[in-house]
Each structure stands twice: as C-alpha cells, then as structure tokens.
Write an enzyme that holds these catalytic residues in place. Structure first.
Site, PDB file in Angstrom:
ATOM      1  N   PHE A 211       0.827  -1.224   0.000  1.00  0.00           N
ATOM      2  CA  PHE A 211       0.000   0.000   0.000  1.00  0.00           C
ATOM      3  C   PHE A 211       0.850   1.258   0.000  1.00  0.00           C
ATOM      4  O   PHE A 211       0.403   2.311   0.469  1.00  0.00           O
ATOM      5  CB  PHE A 211      -0.963  -0.009   1.195  1.00  0.00           C
TER       6      PHE A 211
ATOM      7  N   ASN B  71      -8.378  -8.434 -16.145  1.00  0.00           N
ATOM      8  CA  ASN B  71      -8.997  -9.591 -15.510  1.00  0.00           C
ATOM      9  C   ASN B  71     -10.124  -9.098 -14.598  1.00  0.00           C
ATOM     10  O   ASN B  71      -9.867  -8.586 -13.518  1.00  0.00           O
ATOM     11  CB  ASN B  71      -7.950 -10.365 -14.700  1.00  0.00           C
TER      12      ASN B  71
ATOM     13  N   ILE C 280     -10.116  -3.580 -18.872  1.00  0.00           N
ATOM     14  CA  ILE C 280      -9.948  -4.413 -17.677  1.00  0.00           C
ATOM     15  C   ILE C 280      -9.299  -5.723 -18.113  1.00  0.00           C
ATOM     16  O   ILE C 280      -9.833  -6.456 -18.940  1.00  0.00           O
ATOM     17  CB  ILE C 280     -11.309  -4.668 -17.006  1.00  0.00           C
TER      18      ILE C 280
ATOM     19  N   GLU D  57      -5.820   1.939  -6.750  1.00  0.00           N
ATOM     20  CA  GLU D  57      -6.030   2.945  -5.717  1.00  0.00           C
ATOM     21  C   GLU D  57      -7.366   3.681  -5.810  1.00  0.00           C
ATOM     22  O   GLU D  57      -7.808   4.286  -4.841  1.00  0.00           O
ATOM     23  CB  GLU D  57      -4.863   3.940  -5.732  1.00  0.00           C
TER      24      GLU D  57
HETATM   25 MO1  MOS Z   1       0.876   3.174  -3.850  1.00  0.00          MO
HETATM   26  S1  MOS Z   1       0.570   4.335  -2.196  1.00  0.00           S
HETATM   27  O1  MOS Z   1       1.334   4.278  -5.025  1.00  0.00           O
HETATM   28  O2  MOS Z   1       2.039   2.072  -3.400  1.00  0.00           O
END
Ligand code: MOS
Length: 755
Positions: free
Chosen positions: A239, A648, A646, A722
C-alpha cells in the site's frame, strides 16, 4: 493493435498463485529458508527529539547467545542513509547520535535465537539529552514552510484570478477540513533477511521496487549494484509502505557481513509505525464560488501536511482537485509543517485520498447551499477538458459512473432534507462523491521463453503486492501467444529478472501488460516472418501480419496451420527467447537506462503533454446514525468505476472492492493517535488502531463501467489499485450530514463529534 489487444482481455481468471497462497506454499520474504540464521531485534528511541549520550550495552552483551550489537558508535560510518523519495535526508537512521523521532532505530541486537536477541534488546539502556518535541499541527516549535520540489518552491495549479472571482461569486463555500495520521499496517510485518555469499549480497524483503531496493542498498553500502540481489516473490500487503528503501535493510546487511552469517529481522508491529512511512495528517481550506444556478466560478484549495524535521515530503493533492471540475479561476497552494516525527510517505492514493475528502465534502456543501442535487451539481460542472492545462481528458466517464451507481442505489427516492429519513432510533443518510485516480504507466523489460511443446516461461521483476500480478501477466501472455494459462509460468519479484518500475501509483497492470504484449508480438512476428519465407511451409508467400498464434499453433488465413514445434524449429534453437523493453509515451528513452539502475520513472496521468489521463468513479453510501449514541454504521455501498480496459475482471473487482472497504475504514475507523507531549504514537498495534471487521462492512456492490480509451496507452489500461479508496471518506461524511444535519469536516467519524 489496440483493437486486437482489447479483445485479448476481459475474461475472468482465478489467481494462478491462489493455491500457493491458501496452502501456505507461497513464500513471503521471511519464509525463505536460509542456513543457520542469526536473529536481529531492533532497539528504538524512547524520546522524539535530542541526542544519545551513552548506550549501555553490558547487560545486553551478557545475555547468552548474543553475537553482536550495532550502534552508531561501532558501525555509524559504514552505511549512508537511504535515498528518500523526495531526495531529502532520512530520519530513521543509525549513523549518528541524533534522534529525530520517537521509535527511531538506535541499535540492532543480533543473537543465535530470536528470544536471546529480544531479551538483550530489552536490556539495552540509553542516556539521552532530551529536548521538548513538537508533535504535529499547533505544537510549539513546529515550523511551516511552502512545499518544495527539488529545493524550489512548488507551485500548485493556478488559472485566472480565483481571489477576485471568489469575492464576486453570488454563492460561496469557505470551509476547513482535516484528515488524521494513518498507518498502512500490512499484515506481513516489515522483515529483512540478508545473506552474503562472498562479495554477493542477497536480500529477502517484501518490496514494491526490486531494482530500487537493490540500487539503494548498494549505494548505502558503497558496493556495486551487480553484487546485490533482491528477492520478494510475494508481498503480504504494501500500500505504499514498501515503495521506498528504509534504513533497516542496510543495517541487517552490515550485521550479516560482520558475523559472516545470514541475519534475519522480523520487526514488531509497533516498530512498523516508526521504522517505515505513514499517511501524514493534513489540514485543508477549500473555497468554492458559484453562480446561482451552480456553475463554478472560483476554486481555491490550500493544504498543510505534517512531515519530519529534515524532510519536505508532501503529497500535494491539489494537482488532482484542481482538475476535477470545469472552473475558469483556480488557485492552490501546499505547505509542510515540520515536526519531530518520522518521515511520512506513500499510502494508498497518497494525494487523492485526503484532498478529495475536502473537495467532495465542499461540493456537497455547495449542493446544499444551492438546494441542488449533488449529482446534478457535478454534471453541470463536468468537463472533458482539464481546466488547468486545457488538454483533453484521454477519456472521462465520470457521469456514466454516477448514473449507473445512482440507479443501482435507488438515489431517486432520496429526500434531500437532512434528518428526513429514519428507521426507529436510527437516522438514515445517503451521500455520494466523485472518485478518481491518475492513470500512470512506467518502463519495463521482460523475457519470454516459448517452448516447442507450448509452454512459456515469463520473467520480469514485477511485484505481486496482493493485486493479482502473476495472473494479469500470465493471462496476457496466454492470450497473446495462444497458449493455455496453465502452460504459462510467470516469475516475478527478483532483481535477477528484467527490471520493472516501482509498483506504485496503480501503474502495475498498464506497465507489465504493455511490455508483455510487446514481447508476444515480437515472438509472433519472428515465427511468422520465418514461416512465410519458408517454401516448404503452408504459409509460404502469406503476409506475415496475417499469421496468428492460437491453440498452441501458428495459424494462417484459410485454415493453414502448423504446430509450435515446427514453427519454433524453423527459427533455430530449441526455445524461442524474446527480450523486450517498453518505454511508454511521454518518458524519455533514458528512462530505460534509469530503470536498470533502479530509478523508478513513471509517466503520470496528470503531467502528460498530450492528454490528461485519469480513471473516474462514483461512490454512494448509506449510513445509519443512532439518534442517541451517535453510533455510525455504513449499511449499503454502491460504487462504479470506469478505468479503461480491464485485464482480468475478477481481480479487478477484488481491487475495487478492497479499495472501497479501505475507504470506509479510512472514514469510520482509522486514525493513529499521537501523544502530543511525547510526540509518540499511542495506538501502535492492531488492537487499538481501529480497522473494520466483517460485521463493519455492509452490502457492497461494485459496478465495472465499460470504457474504451485508445489515448491513455495503446492497450487502454488505466489502473485500478487505488481508485477504490478515493472519495469514499467524503461520501461517508456527506451521508452523515444527510442523516444528522451535522457536517463532519474532521476525519475520522467519531460519535463524540456528532453530539
Ligand atoms: Mo501506492 S501508495 O502508489 O504504493
């Protein structure tokens, strides 16, 4: 090429690494077996500002099994601090007696067992010359300055004269918002295992940047990067927390070199709050000016972000908010506030998550001021042109997302008056907000070996951070080479493989799929060119472009076909080996040399010369707020996203859903609390740092909105990692306002703020 490529995609596939993950066969970095490891345990500072006077090691050294203790006194000069993402100095260091923040690494204890290392680490005593720290906003001694980039003041987007337009606007919103500190808390702890084999160092560490980690650690140790190999086949959540290099890695490498023995570190959960990065708290002010019928005439967005004392790190989300709606007058500015804290860093949609909270809350406030439906306000100010640069959006399906999600949600039956919807003691609120994320793509290289028996080995140093990267790459190659997915073996996460840019900014799918398709096209065309030139082949004289790879065969017009064994045999060698590289439009060719050296270039969707490229979405949330206790529950969510091609749908759905859930968590649960006197994180564990459990997550529906975009990149892939989180915080706060009539401008939502 684009049309053909599109038709490769869209069929759902389960994860090829799924069985390995659910059976425990998948090896995360600290699972890698190494011979006779010693165990490292970190000692961290208990003050946030000052100097180390003396480190007392006698008691620690007396613990049986202790092999070595690294401090600034005995190894301080052996490693440079790692390069920071903003080019500034790092804070989590071991090289001097300076303490920059609470929880800074000040010693590394190495012992034969984890238990001995832990006991010894707890017996290290430190005398400090402590000073009063500044914890955050409003703390005495915190220093504010305008955000900078490479040493120069960084200008936020500006168009026209927002000040004058705002003063003249008949309808105005002027509001201040704030968002809290948050920590990624990936389930895989921060670990590092280092093994020296003569002059060569192997590092097992979960990372979003195999080549970046390799280059940074080599630089810190002053050795040639060719002597460092980084390995991370699976990453248990990142993340953003594993995008940069933190100082611990070089110290474990030094410990292993001193002992001439592998050393393994598994840092504790609480240490993860201070030895890695986090999402810094922000304060923001948004001013919107509009005509009486709702057209925006002025937009101004100011942000303040906390950072460490030496670093100017900032996320500057005004680069996104200034582009969201048509508006002739735009002003923006970001400042950083230096405090005695560890340096923050990327955390899922770093700029967009906090800054879109402010914009999308302000848009809801404006809709109420105008007595207008919030969807219609966005429709009225929707645009296909980036209002900052004047360039077209590569594609923008924002209103399609609003309309499809609104329909599913049943928005039409909403009574817009606050406190108008109830179910017994529960006040019901419905809110919505825009979601978006810039479409980024980076350079990459790949190696594909195609065997005569119809198997392909695909190798690239891309990153499986939980997103399904093995599967998207495998699917792409299987489709493009006409193979069965089960006959495609994908290898990722090893700096011995061809380089791929950092897995950040949601670029992974666009980056890896683009280079994979390029390699497959090279394979096809080499086989085709040789086949049409061969008088003995059934393809003699055909146009090589008319030959396809399908069903493990080379196929020509009119049903001409031959097996891969024959086709590959013709080009010589037992196996067809392809090496391909891809530098996306908008990046200089030097990006490729940089990539091999570990520099993570990326073509950013909001900084392109030709178009502005974003994916868009819309969130709809129902909350229930208890009339008396103010307990707040999200009870229904519908979100729609349009992100181009898309690859998958199955893993895409799971990314969207995961992002949306994190958005709910970010609004309703997550905040790192800070002891303002000590500048120390208080809830640095998963018991006190609130995250949702299943019972907190309601019925959740995700709509994949069809979108074709041939301008964003040849395959039309925008990225989805994201976008799910962005705007959800505002949708929740807007729903809370609708339920209660209380406008929450300070996250997270807490009952006491609603009394
Ligand atoms: Mo993401 S916060 O661009 O790893």
């Amino acid at each position: 090429m684009a049309d053909d490529a599109h038709s490769l995609f869209g069929r759902p596939a389960t994860r090829i690494d799924g069985p390995a993950k659910v059976t425990g066969a998948a090896r995360y970095a600290s699972d890698e077996p190494v011979p006779n490891p010693a165990y490292a345990v970190l000692v961290t500072s208990t003050i946030a500002r000052g100097r180390i006077l003396t480190i007392h090691l006698d008691a620690a050294r007396a613990v049986r099994g202790v092999q070595d203790i690294l401090t600034h006194e005995n190894v301080g000069a052996e490693a440079k601090p790692p390069a920071q993402m903003d080019g500034g100095p790092t804070t989590t260091t071991l090289e001097t007696e300076q303490v920059w923040h609470d929880g800074q690494i000040i010693a590394v204890v190495v012992a034969d067992t984890f238990e001995a290392a832990s006991e010894a680490a707890s017996s290290v005593r430190v005398d400090y010359a402590a000073e009063t720290p500044s914890a955050t906003f409003d703390s005495a001694g915190a220093e504010t300055e305008l955000a900078r980039e490479q040493g120069k003041p960084k200008d936020g987007p500006k168009v026209g004269d927002a000040e004058t337009a705002f003063a003249a606007a008949p309808v105005k919103i002027d509001a201040r918002y704030s968002t809290p500190t948050q920590h990624h808390n990936p389930i895989e702890l921060f670990t590092t295992t280092c093994v020296w084999d003569g002059p060569t160092l192997t590092i097992y560490e979960g990372s979003q940047s195999m080549y970046g980690l390799k280059a940074n650690v080599a630089e810190q140790l002053g050795i040639d990067p060719s002597r460092v190999r980084t390995v991370s086949h699976y990453v248990g959540g990142a993340f953003g927390s594993r995008g940069g290099t933190t100082s611990r890695t070089a110290w474990i490498a030094i410990a292993a070199r001193r002992l001439n023995r592998p050393v393994k570190l598994v840092a504790t959960r609480d240490q993860g709050f201070t030895i890695a990065t986090y999402r810094a708290e922000t304060r923001q002010r948004v001013r919107l000016g509009a005509t009486r019928d709702g057209k925006l005439t002025a937009f101004s967005h100011e942000g303040w972000e906390v950072t460490s004392r030496p670093s100017g790190y900032n996320v500057s989300g005004v680069d996104t908010t200034a582009r969201m709606y048509a508006c002739p007058n735009i002003a923006s500015q970001v400042s950083v506030v230096h405090a005695d804290r560890n340096t923050p860093g990327f955390m899922r949609a770093p700029p967009d998550t906090p800054y879109m909270f402010a914009l999308e809350s302000a848009m809801d406030e404006l809709a109420y001021a105008l007595a207008m439906d919030p969807i219609e306000l966005r429709r009225l100010n929707d645009t296909q042109t980036d209002p900052v640069s004047g360039k077209p959006y590569s594609s923008r399906s924002l209103m399609k997302c609003f309309d499809q999600a609104a329909e599913k949600f049943g928005w039409k039956s909403r009574n817009p008056a606050p406190r108008s919807m109830r179910d017994g003691d529960w006040l019901i609120g419905w809110g919505c907000a825009t979601s978006c994320y810039p479409s980024n793509i980076g350079p990459a290289a790949i190696r594909i070996a195609l065997s005569p028996d119809g198997h392909a080995l695909v190798q690239l140093a891309a990153h499986e951070i939980g997103t399904g990267a093995y599967t998207t790459v495998g699917l792409t190659v299987a489709h493009a080479l006409g193979l069965d997915l089960k006959n495609v073996q994908v290898m990722l996460g090893d700096s011995a493989l061809p380089p791929v840019t950092v897995a950040g900014g949601s670029n992974n799918a666009a980056t890896t799929v683009s280079v994979a398709v390029k390699a497959c096209e090279q394979a096809r065309s080499r086989l085709a060119i040789a086949a049409v030139a061969d008088m003995a082949s059934p393809f003699h004289g055909f146009d090589p472009m008319s030959l396809k790879l399908e069903d493990g065969s080379l196929i020509g017009p009119g049903g001409a076909r031959e097996g891969l064994d024959k086709a590959i045999g013709r080009v010589g060698g037992g196996v067809l080996e392809i090496h391909a590289e891809n530098v996306p439009d908008g990046l200089p060719p030097t990006a490729l040399q940089g990539l091999y050296k570990g520099r993570a270039a990326m073509s950013r969707g909001n900084a392109r010369k030709d178009v502005t490229a974003y994916a868009f979405g819309a969130h709809f949330v129902e909350v229930r707020v208890h009339r008396l206790t103010r307990e707040t529950r999200a009870t229904r969510v519908v979100s729609a996203f349009a992100s181009g091609t898309i690859v998958n749908p199955l893993t895409a759905y799971s990314q969207y859903m995961g992002g949306t859930i994190w958005g709910l968590s970010s609004a309703l649960h997550e905040a790192t609390e800070i002891d303002r006197g000590a500048a120390r994180y208080v809830n640095d564990n998963l018991a006190d740092y609130l995250i949702p459990v299943n019972a907190d997550i309601p019925d959740l529906e995700v709509i994949l909105v069809q979108e074709d975009d041939d301008r964003v990149n040849p395959l039309g892939v925008k990225g989805i990692g994201e976008i799910g989180i962005v705007g959800m915080n505002a949708a929740v706060a807007n729903a809370v306002f609708h339920a209660t009539g209380v406008r929450l401008r300070d996250l997270p939502v807490r009952p006491e703020k609603l009394l």
